[in-house]
Write an enzyme that holds these catalytic residues in place. Structure first.
Site, mmCIF file in Angstrom:
data_model
loop_
_atom_site.group_PDB
_atom_site.id
_atom_site.type_symbol
_atom_site.label_atom_id
_atom_site.label_comp_id
_atom_site.label_asym_id
_atom_site.label_seq_id
_atom_site.Cartn_x
_atom_site.Cartn_y
_atom_site.Cartn_z
ATOM 1 N N HIS A 107 0.919 -1.325 -0.153
ATOM 2 C CA HIS A 107 -0.120 0.208 0.115
ATOM 3 C C HIS A 107 0.834 1.309 -0.226
ATOM 4 C CE1 HIS A 107 0.344 -0.258 4.603
ATOM 5 N NE2 HIS A 107 0.362 1.045 4.358
ATOM 6 N N ASP A 138 -0.147 -7.397 1.060
ATOM 7 C CA ASP A 138 0.238 -5.861 1.378
ATOM 8 C C ASP A 138 1.775 -5.890 1.539
ATOM 9 O OD1 ASP A 138 0.209 -3.305 1.857
ATOM 10 O OD2 ASP A 138 -0.911 -3.416 3.567
ATOM 11 N N SER A 217 4.239 2.287 7.876
ATOM 12 C CA SER A 217 3.858 1.289 7.063
ATOM 13 C C SER A 217 5.312 0.793 6.177
ATOM 14 C CB SER A 217 2.967 1.565 5.993
ATOM 15 O OG SER A 217 1.811 1.573 6.620
#
Lengths: 523, 492
Positions: A107, A138, A217
């Site tokens: 992402h 992901d 992230s």
């Protein structure tokens, strides 16, 4: 595993932790160089058996391997599928796992047009490209061609699944500053959760109270110098609840791409319930010594379709006993039995021991791509298929299209929600059908009065039953009469008629008027 | 003489005069009374219980026949109704004489003749006021009559709040607050509407025309009420459509796309008919008619233009022009798969093995509170939205759901079937509680087998027959569930 339809919207409230755009700290660009062979390089860096296996990195060395990721992305426009949306900036983290190779979240780099990496302590930006991306889990592997990138920095190595209540450290570049951030916490849970990036895939994940914020992230989560996960999402509104992707998922990704291509997960497709009810066990004649889960239904077209049936009891998977709550023992954790299928690649087999008709049998199931998963996921790096004729814009119904309504459950038409989330379960006999929706009507004299039919499912075009976008194209090739096209909407939703000659004449004019280069992009 | 009075005395007199004018309401106050409602409904979630009674204040309007007119929503589930005139003691007992949930109207009767003394009806104006101001009249809880003003926005054809009937609703703006309790709207001394809902400064009101029709319908026995549209339709306002369907050059006609299981035209019209004319009106290609009261409006308004039992219609079917006579009919309860309202006080239910079965209803979904459309179970909301009405020849009468699982050893592991839809019991399709009860009489050997709709948790449930009498007794006792109202107790 793709597990969306049984629990639509289960991922709501969990969000990926990529950050909005952060200004670059420096503007010195690297340049691309020749790409290296990927698979071998990755395994050398990632595996714990390399030549430096016995030498664990210091905190300082770990921090040196952490990168900030600045991305300019341009998502596709699912409402105007012939064009892209505006560019936007985003940022995240990543870490070096091999020479010129950085692991991060999918992402973080989805729909990326430009990716710039900066190693901690090195302000020089380096261009990166996506070598492999796994939206379903992901994860993404970035490749930097410039040989100066990461020179002298020790790539991080992967460890095992951490134990509950042990301490972990999270590294990354969360919002709030430019310097690297390191936080600590404990492993709170090891379980399957929905990965918010696609909203439709569930895999193993680890919950921690180590702060995971936007910008974290893709950053590494470590324990005793080894990477035990990749930080990826948190739950807004809950204190100290962050999640990271554990190494079994990462290792599977790295194994999948060894042949130079990411194939994704096979889907057993079993919807199961626990097997604790004594009457139910008695009805099935299940011996007291056996535990397992009962199969409620099998997703049409999934790997288990046609092999397993409702009422089967899955008692073992690849020799591991399945408990009555559907878990197996996995590195000391109780996790869903599906984890053993998750580790397999498409084309590999998983062996299920099943109780059926009061007998035990072994069922080898070859894992295969689940074709419905694409429509159930939020899509990225993907050009939406569409077809336009005479101003009528057709698309196959998909999660990404429903997301154009903002909150689909509040704003999307009920018929589309029922079709998307429930029909394949409730009417598996129609499993090959992909609903096609008239998503828009670009106003023109030829289609006057037809805007009211937008967001209805198309049943037939000139008598051709519509089971996919290509059927619409086929239908328009064969008019019901010499003069007219006839489009029937599903559920007696109305009949649209187009004068064939007038529609043909108007078609190009409409494309020009609305700035559309191509009238179709077919799946 | 006044001019000789001291200034202070003159001011005092003026103030008294002003107070008297304020305290003495206008003539409209004799046409509207204060309504006190005590409501207690059955708990849609635990249907053997009743909810805590609540009290409300509203209004009712005096209409001909010594009756009071209010909304059905005000008086549904009422355990006590009292009315008070001129905001003053005493209270009089009122009873529901007629309730019609479809149009959200009710008539009340008051037997005490003393109540009617001094009251008079406000004449109902059928003719809508197209623009301009109106007055809002109501009684407040403090016994004061209140008048305010508002402005008409428009009249819009819309569905009734609970049922599926279409009629024109007056929409307006006002600065008055706390509206939506059956206040009256008047214009030049005539009643032009009854407020049914409000959202901040916007109000919705049933039009005077509909009020008049309802009052007239109530005078007929048996009460037939207003009628439903029994068919679906589409406009034919695209030139190619009109040419294809042979209507080129003809300025009228919409297309029938489906028929329902009841309602006006359900049995006479056919899918594909071109409906040219309904009642006294030609229907334009967009479905509009030129109504003498509302001007350009949706043709479905023609269905309740009058209370005549039949409605003429002109259609083109298979290229032939046909004159049809459509009986004006309304949906019965059997025409709904999901009843939008309950005509009975009690909610039918069945408790088996700790699973509470009910027929899905709007009341059940509304039990999720004011945000029920966002918070009730999604699959059930979709069922309401898409399949509230039965299709013609639809074998499914109702949607039977598990509304609650009351934990017990016999349903161990079945807790994820909450809000699931029941499909079969012991191999029989189940589309009503009656069918459920019948199916439970024929277990499959030693077991009862229940099959739920796929995709909503566990699909099959199994109960051992010989355990059920004791289990059901235990569950009823533990959860305080009275014996079933039906005679199904002997089933298990």
């Amino acid at each position: 595993m793709t597990g969306p339809a049984d629990r639509p919207g289960i991922g709501r409230g969990i969000r990926p932790t990529a950050a909005p755009y952060r200004p670059a700290r420096a503007r010195r660009w690297g340049r691309f160089a020749a790409a290296a062979l990927l698979g071998a390089a990755v395994l050398h860096g990632a595996g714990a058996r390399g030549q430096d296996a016995d030498r664990l990195p210091t905190d300082e060395q770990i921090e040196q391997a952490v990168v900030s990721v600045d991305v300019t992305r341009q998502p596709h426009d699912w409402y105007s599928p012939w064009q892209r949306r505006r560019t936007e900036g985003a940022g995240g983290s990543g870490f070096l796992i091999g020479p010129g190779l950085v692991l991060t979240n999918a992402h973080v780099v989805s729909d990326a047009k430009q990716i710039l990496l900066r190693l901690n302590g090195d302000s020089a930006p380096y261009y990166a490209e996506v070598a492999h991306i796994a939206h379903d889990s992901d994860l993404a592997l970035l490749r930097v061609a410039d040989p100066k990138f990461g020179k002298g920095v020790l790539p991080l190595r992967l460890g095992d699944l951490p134990s509950l209540r042990t301490r972990v450290r999270t590294y990354g570049f969360p919002v709030g500053g430019d310097m690297i951030s390191r936080t600590e916490g404990v492993v709170s849970r090891v379980q399957f959760i929905t990965y918010a990036h696609t909203g439709a895939d569930s895999h193993l994940a680890i919950q921690t109270d180590s702060a995971i914020n936007p910008g974290n992230s893709g950053g590494p989560v470590t324990q005793r110098g080894l990477v035990v996960g990749v930080a990826f999402q948190s739950t807004p509104g809950l204190n100290d609840v962050g999640y990271f992707i554990p190494t079994p998922v990462i290792n599977r990704f790295l194994r999948d791409i060894q042949d130079g291509r990411y194939d994704g997960y096979g889907e057993l497709g079993l919807v199961t319930s626990g097997m604790v009810n004594p009457a139910y066990r008695g009805y099935l004649g299940l011996p007291d010594t056996l535990t397992g889960v009962t199969v409620d239904s099998v997703l049409p077209r999934a790997s288990g379709d046609g092999l397993l049936h409702a009422g089967d009891v899955v008692t073992e998977i690849d020799g591991a006993k399945v408990a009555n709550d559907g878990t197996i023992k996995y590195f000391g954790h109780a996790v869903s039995f599906e984890q053993l299928a998750e580790e397999k690649l498409i084309g590999e087999r998983v062996t299920l021991r099943v109780w059926r008709d009061r007998k035990a049998l072994e069922l080898p199931v070859m894992l295969k791509h689940y074709p419905d998963s694409d429509r159930l996921r939020s899509r990225y790096d993907y050009l939406p298929p569409y077809f336009i004729y005479a101003g009528l814009v057709f698309m196959e119904l998909s999660q990404s299209y429903l997301e154009t309504f903002g909150n689909p459950w509040q704003n999307a038409p009920s018929a589309l929600l029922l079709e998307h989330f429930y029909r394949n379960r409730e009417q598996p006999e129609d499993k090959e059908r992909r609903a096609v929706v008239l998503i828009r009507v670009l106003p023109h004299d030829v289609n006057t009065g037809y805007r009211r039919y937008a967001n209805k499912v198309v049943a037939t075009v000139n008598g051709v039953p519509i089971e996919g976008l290509r059927d619409v194209v086929q239908g328009f090739r064969d008019p019901v009469s010499r003069d007219f096209h006839r489009i029937e909407m599903a559920e007696n939703g109305g009949t649209l008629i187009l004068d064939k000659a007038a529609a043909d004449r108007a078609h190009l004019e409409i494309l020009l008027n609305y700035g559309i280069q191509e009238d179709r992009r077919l799946p | 003489m006044t001019r000789h009075l001291p200034k202070a005395f003159a001011w005092a007199l003026a103030l008294l005069a002003a107070q008297a004018a304020w305290a003495s309401p206008g003539p409209e106050s004799a046409g509207i009374v204060m309504l006190r409602i005590t409501r207690q409904t059955f708990d849609p979630v635990y249907p053997w219980n009743k909810t805590v009674e609540r009290r409300y204040l509203g209004n009712a309007l005096v209409v001909e026949g010594d009756l009071l007119l209010t909304t059905a929503d005000m008086v549904r589930g009422a355990t006590q109704l009292t009315v008070r005139k001129f905001g003053q003691y005493p209270n009089y007992r009122a009873q529901v004489a007629l309730i019609d949930h479809e149009v959200d109207l009710a008539l009340l009767k008051v037997d005490d003749a003393a109540f009617w003394q001094g009251l008079h009806r406000i004449p109902i104006s059928e003719r809508p006021v197209e623009a301009g101001k109106f007055e809002i009249i109501r009684w407040r809880g403090n016994g004061r009559f209140q008048q305010g003003t508002g402005e008409i926005v428009d009249y819009r054809v819309t569905n009734s709040r609970l049922g599926a009937m279409e009629f024109a609703v007056l929409r307006g703006n006002t600065t008055m607050d706390s509206l939506g309790w059956s206040e009256g709207l008047t214009e030049q001394g005539q009643l032009i509407g009854l407020v049914t809902g409000a959202n901040q400064r916007e109000i919705q009101a049933t039009s005077g025309q509909l009020l008049q029709l309802f009052v007239q319908a109530a005078q007929k026995s048996p009460f037939r009420g207003l009628a439903h549209r029994g068919f679906g339709w589409q406009p034919l306002n695209n030139a190619s459509q009109r040419q294809f369907f042979g209507l080129a050059g003809m300025p009228f006609g919409v297309r029938v796309t489906r028929t329902y299981s009841g309602g006006t035209g359900a049995e006479q019209l056919e899918e594909g008919d071109i409906l040219l004319r309904l009642g006294a009106y030609d229907i334009d290609p967009e479905g509009q008619i030129n109504h003498p009261l509302y001007g350009p409006t949706l043709f479905t308004m023609a269905i309740n233009d009058s209370l005549e039992p039949r409605l003429p219609a002109v259609v083109i079917r298979g290229g032939n022009r046909l004159n049809l006579t459509l009986p004006r009919t309304r949906f019965s309860e059997a025409d709904y798969r999901i009843p939008p309202y309950s005509t009975e006080g009690a909610i039918d239910y069945e408790v088996f093995g700790g699973l509470v079965f009910q027929e899905l209803s709007l009341d059940y979904l509304r039990s999720w509170g004011s945000q029920w459309e966002a918070q009730a179970p999604r699959r059930l909301l979709l069922e309401l939205s898409l399949r509230m009405r039965r299709e013609p020849d639809d074998p499914q009468q109702r949607v039977v759901i598990v509304s609650r699982v009351l934990p017990d050893p016999v349903n161990l592991g079945y807790d994820n079937v909450n809000y699931g839809m029941l499909l079969e019991v012991n191999g029989r399709s189940v589309t009503s509680l009656l069918e459920l009860r019948r199916a439970l009489r024929t277990p499959q050997g030693d077991y009862h087998l229940l099959r739920m709709m796929p995709g909503q948790g566990r699909q099959q449930l199994v109960f051992k027959v010989d355990q059920m009498p004791e289990a059901n007794r235990r569950i009823r006792e533990r959860y305080g569930i009275p014996e079933p109202l039906t005679s199904a107790a002997d089933v298990w």
